[in-house]
Design a protein around this motif. Sequence first.
Motif, PDB file in Angstrom:
ATOM      1  N   ALA A  45       0.832  -1.203   0.000  1.00 17.38           N
ATOM      2  CA  ALA A  45       0.000   0.000   0.000  1.00 17.38           C
ATOM      3  C   ALA A  45       0.866   1.252   0.000  1.00 17.38           C
ATOM      4  O   ALA A  45       0.557   2.237  -0.685  1.00 17.38           O
ATOM      5  CB  ALA A  45      -0.938  -0.013   1.202  1.00 17.38           C
ATOM      6  N   ASP A  46       1.974   1.222   0.731  1.00 16.38           N
ATOM      7  CA  ASP A  46       2.885   2.377   0.802  1.00 16.38           C
ATOM      8  C   ASP A  46       3.527   2.698  -0.539  1.00 16.38           C
ATOM      9  O   ASP A  46       3.975   3.829  -0.751  1.00 16.38           O
ATOM     10  CB  ASP A  46       4.000   2.126   1.826  1.00 16.38           C
ATOM     11  N   THR A  47       3.612   1.730  -1.453  1.00 18.66           N
ATOM     12  CA  THR A  47       4.217   2.003  -2.763  1.00 18.66           C
ATOM     13  C   THR A  47       3.358   2.957  -3.583  1.00 18.66           C
ATOM     14  O   THR A  47       3.852   3.569  -4.526  1.00 18.66           O
ATOM     15  CB  THR A  47       4.426   0.716  -3.597  1.00 18.66           C
ATOM     16  N   GLY A  48       2.064   3.030  -3.252  1.00 23.77           N
ATOM     17  CA  GLY A  48       1.155   3.890  -3.995  1.00 23.77           C
ATOM     18  C   GLY A  48       0.682   3.292  -5.309  1.00 23.77           C
ATOM     19  O   GLY A  48      -0.053   3.938  -6.053  1.00 23.77           O
ATOM     20  N   LEU A  49       1.088   2.053  -5.597  1.00 21.81           N
ATOM     21  CA  LEU A  49       0.653   1.411  -6.830  1.00 21.81           C
ATOM     22  C   LEU A  49      -0.808   1.008  -6.731  1.00 21.81           C
ATOM     23  O   LEU A  49      -1.235   0.468  -5.713  1.00 21.81           O
ATOM     24  CB  LEU A  49       1.513   0.179  -7.116  1.00 21.81           C
ATOM     25  N   ALA A  50      -1.557   1.264  -7.781  1.00 22.53           N
ATOM     26  CA  ALA A  50      -2.956   0.841  -7.861  1.00 22.53           C
ATOM     27  C   ALA A  50      -3.000  -0.356  -8.816  1.00 22.53           C
ATOM     28  O   ALA A  50      -2.840  -0.194 -10.025  1.00 22.53           O
ATOM     29  CB  ALA A  50      -3.836   1.968  -8.369  1.00 22.53           C
ATOM     30  N   PHE A  51      -3.180  -1.521  -8.269  1.00 23.77           N
ATOM     31  CA  PHE A  51      -3.160  -2.740  -9.081  1.00 23.77           C
ATOM     32  C   PHE A  51      -4.450  -2.880  -9.868  1.00 23.77           C
ATOM     33  O   PHE A  51      -5.540  -2.765  -9.323  1.00 23.77           O
ATOM     34  CB  PHE A  51      -2.952  -3.967  -8.183  1.00 23.77           C
ATOM     35  N   ASP A  52      -4.285  -3.153 -11.160  1.00 24.97           N
ATOM     36  CA  ASP A  52      -5.435  -3.420 -12.021  1.00 24.97           C
ATOM     37  C   ASP A  52      -5.821  -4.889 -11.977  1.00 24.97           C
ATOM     38  O   ASP A  52      -6.979  -5.230 -12.192  1.00 24.97           O
ATOM     39  CB  ASP A  52      -5.102  -3.054 -13.475  1.00 24.97           C
ATOM     40  N   LEU A  53      -4.820  -5.741 -11.730  1.00 21.78           N
ATOM     41  CA  LEU A  53      -5.047  -7.179 -11.776  1.00 21.78           C
ATOM     42  C   LEU A  53      -4.075  -7.883 -10.846  1.00 21.78           C
ATOM     43  O   LEU A  53      -2.900  -7.517 -10.771  1.00 21.78           O
ATOM     44  CB  LEU A  53      -4.839  -7.698 -13.210  1.00 21.78           C
ATOM     45  N   ALA A  54      -4.574  -8.890 -10.143  1.00 23.46           N
ATOM     46  CA  ALA A  54      -3.734  -9.791  -9.349  1.00 23.46           C
ATOM     47  C   ALA A  54      -3.855 -11.180  -9.960  1.00 23.46           C
ATOM     48  O   ALA A  54      -4.969 -11.651 -10.230  1.00 23.46           O
ATOM     49  CB  ALA A  54      -4.193  -9.823  -7.894  1.00 23.46           C
ATOM     50  N   VAL A  55      -2.716 -11.815 -10.188  1.00 17.63           N
ATOM     51  CA  VAL A  55      -2.685 -13.187 -10.682  1.00 17.63           C
ATOM     52  C   VAL A  55      -2.017 -14.000  -9.582  1.00 17.63           C
ATOM     53  O   VAL A  55      -0.870 -13.743  -9.223  1.00 17.63           O
ATOM     54  CB  VAL A  55      -1.904 -13.311 -12.014  1.00 17.63           C
ATOM     55  N   CYS A  56      -2.750 -14.955  -9.055  1.00 18.41           N
ATOM     56  CA  CYS A  56      -2.315 -15.686  -7.872  1.00 18.41           C
ATOM     57  C   CYS A  56      -2.306 -17.188  -8.130  1.00 18.41           C
ATOM     58  O   CYS A  56      -3.243 -17.733  -8.718  1.00 18.41           O
ATOM     59  CB  CYS A  56      -3.259 -15.363  -6.715  1.00 18.41           C
ATOM     60  N   SER A  57      -1.251 -17.826  -7.664  1.00 14.98           N
ATOM     61  CA  SER A  57      -1.192 -19.287  -7.700  1.00 14.98           C
ATOM     62  C   SER A  57      -2.402 -19.853  -6.965  1.00 14.98           C
ATOM     63  O   SER A  57      -2.942 -19.228  -6.039  1.00 14.98           O
ATOM     64  CB  SER A  57       0.099 -19.756  -7.024  1.00 14.98           C
ATOM     65  N   THR A  58      -2.802 -21.041  -7.323  1.00 20.67           N
ATOM     66  CA  THR A  58      -3.926 -21.695  -6.657  1.00 20.67           C
ATOM     67  C   THR A  58      -3.531 -22.381  -5.353  1.00 20.67           C
ATOM     68  O   THR A  58      -4.392 -22.862  -4.624  1.00 20.67           O
ATOM     69  CB  THR A  58      -4.565 -22.738  -7.586  1.00 20.67           C
ATOM     70  N   ALA A  59      -2.240 -22.442  -5.030  1.00 21.71           N
ATOM     71  CA  ALA A  59      -1.804 -23.077  -3.783  1.00 21.71           C
ATOM     72  C   ALA A  59      -2.393 -22.335  -2.583  1.00 21.71           C
ATOM     73  O   ALA A  59      -2.535 -21.104  -2.607  1.00 21.71           O
ATOM     74  CB  ALA A  59      -0.282 -23.096  -3.688  1.00 21.71           C
ATOM     75  N   LEU A  60      -2.716 -23.067  -1.540  1.00 25.32           N
ATOM     76  CA  LEU A  60      -3.343 -22.477  -0.359  1.00 25.32           C
ATOM     77  C   LEU A  60      -2.504 -21.351   0.229  1.00 25.32           C
ATOM     78  O   LEU A  60      -3.023 -20.290   0.572  1.00 25.32           O
ATOM     79  CB  LEU A  60      -3.611 -23.562   0.696  1.00 25.32           C
ATOM     80  N   ARG A  61      -1.190 -21.530   0.346  1.00 23.87           N
ATOM     81  CA  ARG A  61      -0.354 -20.507   0.985  1.00 23.87           C
ATOM     82  C   ARG A  61      -0.318 -19.204   0.193  1.00 23.87           C
ATOM     83  O   ARG A  61      -0.218 -18.129   0.774  1.00 23.87           O
ATOM     84  CB  ARG A  61       1.052 -21.039   1.240  1.00 23.87           C
ATOM     85  N   THR A  62      -0.421 -19.269  -1.133  1.00 21.82           N
ATOM     86  CA  THR A  62      -0.455 -18.034  -1.918  1.00 21.82           C
ATOM     87  C   THR A  62      -1.816 -17.363  -1.785  1.00 21.82           C
ATOM     88  O   THR A  62      -1.901 -16.140  -1.669  1.00 21.82           O
ATOM     89  CB  THR A  62      -0.131 -18.278  -3.402  1.00 21.82           C
ATOM     90  N   ARG A  63      -2.863 -18.153  -1.801  1.00 21.27           N
ATOM     91  CA  ARG A  63      -4.209 -17.579  -1.642  1.00 21.27           C
ATOM     92  C   ARG A  63      -4.363 -16.927  -0.272  1.00 21.27           C
ATOM     93  O   ARG A  63      -4.925 -15.831  -0.163  1.00 21.27           O
ATOM     94  CB  ARG A  63      -5.282 -18.646  -1.844  1.00 21.27           C
ATOM     95  N   GLU A  64      -3.832 -17.571   0.773  1.00 17.34           N
ATOM     96  CA  GLU A  64      -3.901 -16.981   2.114  1.00 17.34           C
ATOM     97  C   GLU A  64      -3.047 -15.712   2.204  1.00 17.34           C
ATOM     98  O   GLU A  64      -3.463 -14.724   2.822  1.00 17.34           O
ATOM     99  CB  GLU A  64      -3.435 -17.988   3.169  1.00 17.34           C
ATOM    100  N   THR A  65      -1.870 -15.724   1.597  1.00 13.60           N
ATOM    101  CA  THR A  65      -1.012 -14.538   1.591  1.00 13.60           C
ATOM    102  C   THR A  65      -1.743 -13.368   0.946  1.00 13.60           C
ATOM    103  O   THR A  65      -1.784 -12.260   1.496  1.00 13.60           O
ATOM    104  CB  THR A  65       0.308 -14.822   0.833  1.00 13.60           C
TER     105      THR A  65
END
Length: 172
Positions: A45-65
């Motif tokens: 959040a501090d970077t000030g970047l506004a993400f248009d899209l998140a691409v996330c692995s389907t693994a549980l640990r990535t989804r939880e992160t």
Amino acid sequence: MSVAEPRRIVLFRHAKADWPQVSDHERPLAERGRTDATVAGSRLADTGLAFDLAVCSTALRTRETWKLAVHELAHRPRTVYEDRVYDASPGELIAVLNETPDDVRTLILIGHNPGIHHLADILSGSSEGDARDRMNSRGFPAAAFAVLSFDGDWKNLEPGKATLTEYWTPSE
């Protein structure tokens, strides 16, 4: 938004996972991982970047992160859970990035090592300050992220085309 404005990619490694008796794909975050994911989200959040899209692995640990980190952001981007990100090589990750729609300016990819670290290194034709030296001397620990920028279309993203502009780890 100006066409000349560079595109941005954040490569975000999942936070520290636990090692229960489950398949690797189903490993949850450890307690420290839950804390670090939230801290990483605050730093994103501090970077000030506004993400248009998140691409996330389907693994549980990535989804939880991602679930913990995204709550720290002012804007929740559209999220796509992509099987191909799990245990992917840098080439496979570049193929996923090459499919990004043209209207996406800033993307976050939540994945795994060694693929995320190698991808950051391979894409970076240059870096700002000591970002590359710090990344390569420290490795890419759990919950770390790298910010890269590049000009052009996603379909033309290839090794050496980006600039590593920032590198952050939870210990910073």
